[in-house]
Design an enzyme around this catalytic site. Structure first.
Site, PDB file in Angstrom:
ATOM      1  N   HIS A  20       0.954  -1.140   0.116  1.00  0.00           N
ATOM      2  CA  HIS A  20       0.054  -0.073  -0.206  1.00  0.00           C
ATOM      3  C   HIS A  20       0.840   1.408  -0.105  1.00  0.00           C
ATOM      4  CE1 HIS A  20      -4.059   0.928  -0.256  1.00  0.00           C
ATOM      5  NE2 HIS A  20      -4.587   1.100   1.183  1.00  0.00           N
ATOM      6  N   ASN A  77      -6.535   6.575   4.363  1.00  0.00           N
ATOM      7  CA  ASN A  77      -8.006   7.018   4.112  1.00  0.00           C
ATOM      8  C   ASN A  77      -8.203   8.557   4.383  1.00  0.00           C
ATOM      9  OD1 ASN A  77      -8.005   4.296   3.717  1.00  0.00           O
ATOM     10  ND2 ASN A  77      -9.610   3.861   5.321  1.00  0.00           N
ATOM     11  N   ASP A 103      -0.439   2.772  -5.431  1.00  0.00           N
ATOM     12  CA  ASP A 103      -0.506   1.600  -5.566  1.00  0.00           C
ATOM     13  C   ASP A 103      -1.791   1.183  -6.598  1.00  0.00           C
ATOM     14  OD1 ASP A 103      -1.947   2.128  -2.753  1.00  0.00           O
ATOM     15  OD2 ASP A 103      -2.556   0.115  -3.271  1.00  0.00           O
ATOM     16  N   ASN A 124      -8.869   4.086  -1.642  1.00  0.00           N
ATOM     17  CA  ASN A 124      -9.706   5.182  -0.321  1.00  0.00           C
ATOM     18  C   ASN A 124      -8.270   6.152  -0.274  1.00  0.00           C
ATOM     19  OD1 ASN A 124     -11.563   3.618   0.304  1.00  0.00           O
ATOM     20  ND2 ASN A 124     -10.251   2.278   1.569  1.00  0.00           N
TER      21      ASN A 124
END
Length: 221
Positions: A20, A77, A103, A124
């Site tokens: 991530h 997020n 990513d 997100n």
């Protein structure tokens, strides 16, 4: 007149080397290539590195680029908060001066693509940036990380939050970073808003066998 550009690497700052975090890892490689030092910038809740580049355009003219690299210290997020603060303080237009590196589960490991606008495609971090900017009109550099065979949300979450293997990191070093962080790729991205492609090696010309001399006719007796 110098051009201002903001490069943002998305990820979870407290979880280094996870899939991530590949956006942040690209910016780390870029800072290393440019000999930059990261410093904490509390108003943006981010780590920041800045420099001015002198880039040579196709017509041989030189353009000054004031480049800011930013890694939010917030969770993925809600990382849009950091991006919006930087955009406002730097007084830049996201549509032409902001690039977000992140990513991408939809592409195989190491596959890079550029998207100039559009939806978040379920990412997100990008959702947060769109929400805080109030616009989806900004460039995204998407770096493929592959995806697990299972489509179960828990398995996917474990995959993206898992660390790259040593072999995968070696692949990023050899096939991804060189296409984004070196001088020619940076010039291409900053001045033409395009991804750089290495020149193809020239094709070897096949040597044609020499034509044999004609055989003289055989005289009859």
């Amino acid at each position: 007149m110098a051009i201002k550009l903001l490069f943002v690497g998305l990820g979870n700052y407290t979880h280094p080397n996870t899939r991530h975090n590949v956006g942040m890892m690209v910016l780390d490689a870029m800072a290393k290539e440019l000999n930059l030092v990261w410093s904490q910038h509390k108003p943006w809740k981010s780590m920041v590195a800045q420099t001015t580049l002198s880039l040579i355009a196709k017509d041989a003219s030189i353009t000054q680029v004031q480049l800011t690299l930013l890694k939010p210290r917030l969770l993925m997020n809600v990382s849009g908060t950091s991006v919006a603060k930087a955009v406002n303080e730097l007084a830049i237009q996201p549509s032409s001066q902001l690039f977000v590196f992140h990513d991408d589960l939809q592409r195989p490991l190491g596959k890079i693509s550029l998207k100039n606008t559009g939806s978040a495609n379920g990412h997100n971090g990008i959702k947060s940036v769109i929400e805080k900017l109030g616009s989806n009109d900004f460039a995204r550099v998407r770096i493929g990380i592959g995806r697990p065979e299972s489509r179960d949300p828990d398995d996917v979450a474990d995959f993206v939050l898992g660390k790259f293997t040593d072999q995968e990191i070696d692949g990023l070093d050899k096939t991804v970073y060189p296409l984004l962080v070196q001088e020619d790729p940076l010039t291409c991205l900053c001045l033409r808003r395009e991804l750089w492609r290495p020149p193809k090696p020239p094709k070897e010309k096949k040597l044609r066998a020499p034509t044999p001399p004609p055989v003289p006719p055989v005289e009859s007796c």
